[in-house]
Design a protein around this motif. Sequence first.
Motif, short mmCIF file in Angstrom:
data_model
loop_
_atom_site.label_atom_id
_atom_site.label_comp_id
_atom_site.label_asym_id
_atom_site.label_seq_id
_atom_site.Cartn_x
_atom_site.Cartn_y
_atom_site.Cartn_z
N UNK A 51 -7.97 54.03 -61.40
CA UNK A 51 -8.85 54.16 -62.00
C UNK A 51 -8.63 53.35 -63.10
N UNK A 52 -8.07 52.41 -63.98
CA UNK A 52 -8.17 51.60 -64.75
C UNK A 52 -9.83 50.49 -64.44
N UNK A 53 -9.27 50.25 -62.64
CA UNK A 53 -10.29 49.34 -62.17
C UNK A 53 -12.16 49.62 -62.29
N UNK A 54 -11.87 50.85 -61.43
CA UNK A 54 -12.56 51.91 -61.26
C UNK A 54 -13.72 52.03 -62.76
N UNK A 55 -12.98 52.30 -63.75
CA UNK A 55 -13.26 52.10 -65.57
C UNK A 55 -13.58 51.12 -66.06
N UNK A 56 -13.05 49.70 -65.48
CA UNK A 56 -14.12 48.51 -66.20
C UNK A 56 -15.46 48.04 -65.54
N UNK A 57 -15.80 48.81 -63.71
CA UNK A 57 -16.76 48.34 -63.35
C UNK A 57 -17.42 49.53 -64.00
N UNK A 58 -17.34 50.42 -64.11
CA UNK A 58 -18.61 51.35 -64.59
C UNK A 58 -18.89 50.68 -65.59
N UNK A 59 -18.39 50.75 -66.99
CA UNK A 59 -18.34 50.62 -68.13
C UNK A 59 -18.63 48.71 -68.63
N UNK A 60 -19.37 48.19 -67.46
CA UNK A 60 -19.69 46.93 -67.34
C UNK A 60 -21.80 47.33 -66.60
N UNK A 66 -3.16 60.59 -67.81
CA UNK A 66 -3.92 59.40 -67.40
C UNK A 66 -5.60 59.46 -68.50
N UNK A 67 -5.81 60.57 -68.39
CA UNK A 67 -6.91 60.54 -69.52
C UNK A 67 -6.36 59.75 -71.12
N UNK A 68 -4.94 59.89 -71.51
CA UNK A 68 -4.68 59.42 -72.39
C UNK A 68 -4.32 58.25 -72.24
N UNK A 69 -4.02 57.44 -70.90
CA UNK A 69 -3.78 55.93 -70.84
C UNK A 69 -5.37 55.19 -71.11
N UNK A 70 -5.82 55.83 -69.94
CA UNK A 70 -7.52 55.12 -69.84
C UNK A 70 -8.10 54.85 -71.51
N UNK A 71 -8.16 55.92 -72.25
CA UNK A 71 -8.46 56.08 -73.59
C UNK A 71 -7.39 55.12 -74.39
N UNK A 72 -7.07 54.60 -74.49
CA UNK A 72 -6.88 53.41 -74.73
C UNK A 72 -7.47 51.92 -74.47
N UNK A 73 -8.19 51.78 -73.38
CA UNK A 73 -8.56 50.74 -72.42
C UNK A 73 -10.09 51.48 -72.35
N UNK A 74 -10.49 52.38 -72.97
CA UNK A 74 -11.80 53.38 -73.18
C UNK A 74 -12.45 54.42 -74.04
N UNK A 75 -11.53 53.01 -75.22
CA UNK A 75 -11.72 54.80 -76.18
C UNK A 75 -13.07 55.84 -76.67
#
Length: 228
Positions: free
Chosen positions: A144-153, A185-194
Motif C-alpha cells: 500500500x505505502x509504495x502505491x500511495x507514494x506513486x499516486x501522490x506524486x 491499514x487505513x489508519x496506518x496510511x493516514x499517518x503517511x498521507x494525511x
Amino acid sequence: MTNQTLRDRWLQVLGRIEHGRAAGSLPRQVVRLIAVSKTRPAADIRALAEIGQRGFGENYVDEALAKQRELDELDLEWHFIGPIQSNKTRAIAEHFDWVQSVDRLKIVRRLGEQRPAGIEPLQVLIQVDLDDEPQKAGCRPEQIAELARAIAAQPRLRLRGLMAIPAPRSEPAAQRAVFERLTQQFELLKRQQPGIDTLSAGMSDDLEAAIAAGSNMVRVGTDLFGPR
Ligand SMILES: *Cc1c(COP(=O)(O)O)cnc(C)c1O
C-alpha cells in the motif's frame, strides 16, 4: 423493475446504512452510497438519479461508456470499480470521476499520464486484498505505502483512500473482523498521507459490518437493483 420498486429498495438500503452507522463506533460519520449499476440498463440509473442518487459504480469500461453517453445530461459521479486492464486505462482516465480498483504501479503511471488536464484530478482508491489469495484483485497490505507514494506524486491523480472486497463470510463478527483489518491499514496510511478520507468497503451482504468497522463508502448492487 418499476421505478416505485427501485425507490423502495433505495430507501431500504439508505435505512440499513443509517442503522449500521448508529450501531458503529463513529455514529456521526457520513457514509456514502455508491449504486453498483453493472449489467443494469441506463433507465435504472436514470430512475435512481431522479430520486437523488449521484454516485454509480461500473465494472466494465465499454458498458459504462455506452450508459454514460445515454445519460450525458445528468450530473452523475462515475466510479470505476472493476479489474483494470492496461489497455483500458485511457478510457477510465478520460471518462470516470473515481477509480477504486488501483492495485499496481503500472496502472498508476498510465492513469497519471492519461488523465486529461483541464478536468478535476481522478480520485483514486487503492484496492487491497485482505484474504491473501494471490489470484485475487488488490495489492497486498505491504504494498500500500509504495502505491500511495506513486499516486501522490502524480499531479493528475488524487489519492483518497482504500477499497476492499473481502471473501464472503456469513457471520457478522467474522465480517467485521476482516473490515477492521482494513481500517487498521487505513489508519496506518493516514499517518503517511494525511489527506486521505475514504474507506470503501461493504456491499449488499455485509454493509452493516463494514460501516461498524469504519467504512464511509458502501457499494451496493443486488439489494438496490435485484439479482444480476
Ligand atoms: C458487483 C460489485 C459490488 C456490488 O455487489 P452486490 O453484492 O451486488 O451489492 C460492489 N463492489 C464491487 C467492486 C463489485 O464488483
